[in-house]
Design a protein around this motif. Structure first.
Motif, short mmCIF file in Angstrom:
data_model
loop_
_atom_site.label_atom_id
_atom_site.label_comp_id
_atom_site.label_asym_id
_atom_site.label_seq_id
_atom_site.Cartn_x
_atom_site.Cartn_y
_atom_site.Cartn_z
N PHE A 50 -2.03 2.69 6.40
CA PHE A 50 -1.41 3.59 5.26
C PHE A 50 -0.34 4.48 5.88
O PHE A 50 -0.23 5.77 5.25
CB PHE A 50 -2.67 4.14 4.83
CG PHE A 50 -3.52 3.12 4.28
CD1 PHE A 50 -3.24 2.09 3.30
CD2 PHE A 50 -4.79 3.46 4.62
CE1 PHE A 50 -4.19 1.00 3.00
CE2 PHE A 50 -5.93 2.53 4.23
CZ PHE A 50 -5.62 1.57 3.46
N GLN B 183 -9.33 2.43 1.09
CA GLN B 183 -9.27 3.35 2.32
C GLN B 183 -10.47 3.78 2.77
O GLN B 183 -10.72 3.94 3.97
CB GLN B 183 -8.84 4.72 1.79
CG GLN B 183 -7.22 4.54 1.07
CD GLN B 183 -6.75 5.81 0.38
OE1 GLN B 183 -6.27 6.49 0.98
NE2 GLN B 183 -6.77 5.79 -0.79
N HIS C 47 -8.14 3.82 10.76
CA HIS C 47 -7.76 2.73 9.72
C HIS C 47 -6.57 3.05 8.80
O HIS C 47 -5.84 2.42 8.47
CB HIS C 47 -9.15 3.13 8.26
CG HIS C 47 -8.93 1.95 7.28
ND1 HIS C 47 -8.98 0.76 7.29
CD2 HIS C 47 -9.26 2.28 5.88
CE1 HIS C 47 -8.99 0.07 6.28
NE2 HIS C 47 -9.16 0.97 5.51
N VAL C 48 -6.34 4.66 8.80
CA VAL C 48 -5.06 5.07 8.26
C VAL C 48 -3.82 4.66 8.98
O VAL C 48 -2.76 4.09 8.68
CB VAL C 48 -5.00 6.38 7.91
CG1 VAL C 48 -3.72 7.06 7.37
CG2 VAL C 48 -6.25 7.02 6.61
N SER D 192 -6.22 9.21 2.26
CA SER D 192 -5.68 8.85 3.19
C SER D 192 -5.13 10.37 4.11
O SER D 192 -5.26 10.42 5.43
CB SER D 192 -4.33 8.22 3.33
OG SER D 192 -4.71 6.90 3.25
N SER E 194 1.31 5.31 1.32
CA SER E 194 1.37 5.60 2.65
C SER E 194 1.49 6.88 2.83
O SER E 194 2.10 7.85 1.85
CB SER E 194 2.44 4.85 3.62
OG SER E 194 3.73 5.25 2.89
N TYR F 224 0.80 -1.30 0.08
CA TYR F 224 0.15 0.00 0.17
C TYR F 224 0.71 1.17 -0.07
O TYR F 224 1.83 1.18 0.59
CB TYR F 224 -0.96 0.14 1.18
CG TYR F 224 -2.01 -1.12 1.48
CD1 TYR F 224 -2.74 -1.29 0.28
CD2 TYR F 224 -2.22 -1.76 2.55
CE1 TYR F 224 -3.72 -2.19 0.35
CE2 TYR F 224 -3.27 -2.72 2.68
CZ TYR F 224 -3.96 -3.04 1.42
OH TYR F 224 -5.05 -4.12 1.50
#
Ligand code: UDP
Length: 414
Positions: A394, A349, A389-390, A329, A200, A198
Motif C-alpha cells: 500500500f 489491510q 504489510h503496508v 495504512s 496507497s 489498491y
C-alpha cells in the motif's frame, strides 16, 4: 487551533522519486523509470471532487507529482458545484454504501446539470482520462468520437448499493473503457473490463514521514493530551459512516477498566456538507469528559495528524462502511496496533491477529482494545507486521506502477 507550533519542523522539501530508494531499494525506482519510458509526454487527466480532505485527494496529491516526474503530462482538475450538488453527491455516497436514498427525482437532473456545467469548462482531450468516484461520472459526455482512454476509478464499496442510485449511475459507468476498484469485493457486474488497484500512502509525505519526538510532544501539549497516559485515537472526517459516536461509546467501555484518553481528530472535505452536524453529535455524546479530545482540524494539518497517530497507544477505525480506509495504512506504517471494523477495504489491510485486530460492534471494539492494552508485546508485534504489510502492498510507488502498467496495457502492443 491555529496556535503556532512549539517545536521546529524542517521546511518541506520537494520529494523526488530517488528519495524513495532508501526505503524501497534502487531497483524498484529504476523499474518505475523503465515502465514510464514509453509513456513520455503522454497526457493524463485526473478529475475528482475535492483537492483537500479524504482519501482520494490524499492519493492524487502524491500520485500526480510522481507521474509528472516520470515524464507524463498530468493534469488534475476538480469539479465545482453549489451546496445543492454536494448534498446530492453525499446522499449518493451514503446510498452507494447501502444507506437509504430519499432525495426527490429532480436531484438526478440537478446532478447532471452540474456535470454538464463542468464538462463545458474543462478540456477533456487527454489520452488517458481518469474520473474518480460518482460525482464527475457524467463528464464522459465530453468524450469526442471515442477518443482517448477513459477509466472510472471507484473508491467506494459497491457490493451492496442502494439500487435507486446505482441504476441511475450504471449507464454512465458503462460508457467508460474500464472501471477500477480498490478490492475485488467492491465491483459489480458491468459490460466493461474491471481492474484492481489498491489505494496507497506516501511514506515521505508530511502525513507519514518520521517526526522528532519533541515535535510530537509539542502537538500533544497544544491539544492538551497527556503523553504519559494511554491515548486511543481515531482520525477521520466527521462522517456518520466513520461512526465517531460508536468510538466514544467503545472508549467509555474501555475506561471502566483502563485509564485512557480519546482523541477524535478530523476535519471536513469541501465535498462533504454533513461534517458540522456530525461534529455536534459527537460533542454531545462526549459531554464534559476532559479525557475526550474532539479536534476539528483545518485541511493543512498533515503534520499534526502524523504526530497524533505516532503518539497513539492504539489507533481505532470503527467505520460502519468504508471505501478503503487509508487512515488504517497510515497508522500501520507508524507501527501502531490498530483495532478496526471489518468493512470495506479494512480487512485487506488488517489481517486479523496478524496486522491488527478486527471488530464488528462497539462492544467488540472495546473488547479488542482492552485485549491489546493488556498485551503490549502482541500490540507491538501487530504494529511491526502491519508496517511490513503496508510496505509490500500500500505504498504510493505500488500505485504508480499500477498506473504505468495500466496505461501500457490500454495502449496495446503498438
Ligand atoms: N484526513 C485528513 N484530515 C482530516 C481527516 C482525515 O487529512 O481531518 C486524511 C486521513 O489522514 C487520510 C484521508 O484523509 O489520509 C482519509 O482517507 P480514508 O480513506 O481513511 O477515508 P475517506 O475520508 O476517503 O472516506
Amino acid at each position: 487551533m491555529s496556535a503556532p507550533i512549539g517545536a521546529e519542523v524542517a521546511a518541506p522539501k520537494i520529494i523526488q522519486l530517488d528519495d524513495y530508494a532508501p526505503l524501497l531499494g534502487a531497483p524498484e525506482i529504476s523499474q518505475l523509470r523503465a515502465l514510464a519510458a514509453p509513456l513520455q509526454g503522454r497526457t493524463v487527466l485526473m478529475v475528482n471532487s475535492t483537492s483537500v480532505g479524504g482519501g482520494v485527494a490524499e492519493i492524487l496529491n502524491r500520485l500526480v507529482p510522481i507521474l509528472t516526474e516520470l515524464g507524463l503530462a498530468v493534469k488534475w482538475d476538480v469539479i465545482t458545484g453549489g451546496n445543492d450538488f454536494f448534498e446530492i453527491t453525499k446522499a449518493f455516497h451514503n446510498a452507494l454504501h447501502g444507506g437509504p436514498y430519499e432525495l426527490p427525482p429532480e436531484s438526478f437532473e440537478t446532478f447532471l446539470a452540474y456535470n454538464e456545467q463542468n464538462r463545458a469548462r474543462m478540456s477533456l482531450d487527454s489520452e488517458f482520462v481518469i474520473i474518480h468516484d460518482p460525482q464527475p461520472v457524467a463528464l464522459i459526455n465530453g468524450r469526442q468520437n471515442h477518443q482517448g482512454h477513459w477509466l472510472w476509478r471507484c473508491h467506494i464499496d459497491l457490493s451492496r448499493p442502494n439500487m435507486k442510485v446505482w441504476e441511475f449511475l450504471e449507464p454512465w459507468v458503462s460508457r467508460y473503457d474500464g472501471a477500477v476498484f480498490s478490492s475485488p469485493d467492491f465491483s459489480r457486474q458491468l459490460p466493461i473490463p474491471q481492474y484492481l488497484a489498491y489505494p496507497s500512502i506516501d511514506p515521505l509525505s508530511e502525513k507519514n514521514r518520521e517526526l522528532e519526538p519533541e515535535y510530537i510532544q509539542s502537538i500533544l501539549e497544544r491539544f492538551g493530551v497527556d503523553p504519559n497516559r494511554t491515548i486511543l485515537t481515531q482520525i477521520s472526517r466527521f462522517d456518520r459512516l466513520k461512526d465517531p459516536v460508536g468510538v466514544v461509546r467503545a472508549y467509555k467501555l474501555v475506561k471502566r477498566y483502563f485509564d485512557c484518553q480519546l482523541v477524535l481528530a478530523g476535519g471536513g472535505a469541501s465535498d462533504d456538507p454533513e461534517g458540522d452536524q456530525v461534529l455536534r453529535e459527537v460533542q454531545q455524546v462526549a459531554g464534559d469528559d476532559p479525557d475526550i479530545h474532539t479536534l476539528n482540524l483545518p485541511p493543512w494539518s498533515a503534520l499534526e495528524i502524523n504526530a497524533l497517530q505516532r503518539a497513539s497507544t492504539i489507533v481505532i477505525q470503527k467505520s460502519l462502511r468504508e471505501g478503503f480506509g487509508l487512515t488504517v495504512s497510515e497508522a500501520l506504517w507508524k507501527k501502531k496496533p490498530v483495532v478496526a471494523s471489518s468493512v470495506g477495504g479494512i480487512p485487506t489491510q488488517i489481517i486479523h491477529k496478524q496486522t491488527g485486530l478486527l471488530a464488528h460492534s462497539v462492544e467488540g471494539t472495546a473488547y479488542q482494545i482492552r485485549f491489546l492494552l493488556s498485551n503490549p508485546p502482541l500490540a507491538q508485534r501487530l504494529g511491526e507486521q502491519g508496517h511490513e504489510h503496508v510496505r509490500e502492498h500500500f505504498l504510493i510507488t505500488s500505485q504508480v506502477r499500477r498506473h504505468l502498467t495500466g496505461f501500457l496495457h490500454l495502449l496495446g502492443p503498438s
